[in-house]
Design a protein around this motif. Structure first.
Motif, short mmCIF file in Angstrom:
data_model
loop_
_atom_site.label_atom_id
_atom_site.label_comp_id
_atom_site.label_asym_id
_atom_site.label_seq_id
_atom_site.Cartn_x
_atom_site.Cartn_y
_atom_site.Cartn_z
N LYS A 81 0.86 -1.18 0.00
CA LYS A 81 0.00 0.00 0.00
C LYS A 81 0.90 1.24 0.00
O LYS A 81 2.09 1.14 -0.25
N ASN A 96 -3.63 -1.19 -4.64
CA ASN A 96 -3.86 -0.37 -3.46
C ASN A 96 -2.84 0.75 -3.27
O ASN A 96 -2.92 1.52 -2.31
N GLN A 136 -1.39 4.27 -4.21
CA GLN A 136 -1.77 5.51 -4.90
C GLN A 136 -0.56 6.08 -5.61
O GLN A 136 0.50 6.25 -5.01
#
Length: 313
Positions: free
Chosen positions: A102, A131, A133
């Motif tokens: 993540k 997941n 960004q």
């Protein structure tokens, strides 16, 4: 008086002092830094004074542009940025151990790296790590390497410039290419079998700002061709604006071959048959030397290297 060891000095520095230094680097204003730290301005002043006393140097001084670091302060600020960046990397890696990858991936890229490297690498990356960004800043090399220096991007696909010291970065060359002069479809110059730079003296040029490697190479080619007169120039680092201007006018610009080929496939632009070859330094994967990549960035870098290798085969 016996000099303090590193461990003793670190024990005297407080986390809030380091946070204040980081916030002053961003805000350049003691009051705003205090608000961000949720303390009063007098308390912030005291924290700064304590940090300066501990380190034995003055860190910030007031100026017309706000609170700016002194020469010693710039050194401390640089290491405080690294401290907080590495702390974030540690948290991302701990999270990845328990719940999959993540976090955030921040990429700086020159326009020429986007079609053949950044875009295809991101497609595969997001397939593997949905997941994470991802943010991409597209600009000239001198701008994005500066962002890397400040810890505002994780890695750069670009070129080191004279403004930056090569020893401060790990540099992995990925792809070399030439610069070509591009125009709109149907441009009158496309009817010629060959074009020289001297024939483009009267053209309305679109160029990247001074300091960008692409602009530096074009300026050198113009000098080598004996062109010393002032040209009609519009400066921008925006590929979108460059393309838009080219499509509705007879302006000319230079682009790396990969970017020109991308817009050629879209039917937007074409390269002129220029008889003056202009080569650029290799696009490289640039990361800070001696610092670990974040977990998100560490999974992206191999994808870019693999794509570059495929392009060479």
């Amino acid at each position: 008086m016996t000099a303090l060891t590193d461990a003793q000095l670190l024990l005297r520095l407080r986390t809030r002092q380091l946070l204040l230094i980081r916030l002053l680097d961003v805000e350049h204003h003691l009051g705003r830094a205090a608000i961000a730290l949720n303390i009063s301005q007098p308390a912030a002043t005291k924290l700064l004074q304590q940090a300066e006393e501990t380190l034995g140097v003055r860190l910030f001084q007031r100026s017309a542009r706000g609170m700016l670091p002194t020469t010693a302060g710039e050194v401390v600020v640089r290491y405080v940025r690294t401290l907080f960046s590495d702390f974030g990397i540690m948290r991302e890696e701990l999270a990845a151990l328990t719940s999959g990858l993540k976090g955030h991936l921040r990429i700086g890229s020159v326009p020429g790296a986007v079609p053949s490297l950044v875009a295809p690498a991101l497609i595969e990356y997001k397939r593997r790590h949905p997941n994470v960004q991802v943010g991409v800043i597209e600009d000239t090399s001198n701008v994005i390497v500066h962002l890397l220096e400040r810890g505002e991007v994780d890695l750069v696909l670009g070129r080191l410039t004279d403004q930056h010291v090569a020893g401060g970065y790990d540099v992995s060359p990925l792809s070399e290419e030439a610069l070509v002069v591009v125009v709109r479809q149907g441009h009158p110059l496309l009817a010629q079998s060959s074009v020289s730079l001297k024939e483009l003296i009267s053209a309305n040029w679109i160029m990247q700002p001074p300091g960008a490697p692409q602009r530096t190479r074009l300026d050198a080619a113009l000098r080598e061709a004996g062109i010393t007169r002032q040209l009609n120039i519009t400066e921008t680092s925006s590929t979108v604006l460059t393309t838009a201007l080219l499509q509705i006018s007879d302006m000319v610009a230079v682009m790396p071959t990969s970017l020109a080929a991308h817009y050629g496939r879209l039917g937007a632009l074409r390269a002129l048959p220029l008889n003056t070859p202009m080569r650029l330094p290799a696009i490289s994967l640039i990361t800070p030397a001696g610092r670990p990549l974040s977990a998100a960035a560490a999974h992206f870098a191999p994808l870019v290297r693999a794509l570059a290798q495929e392009g060479l085969n």
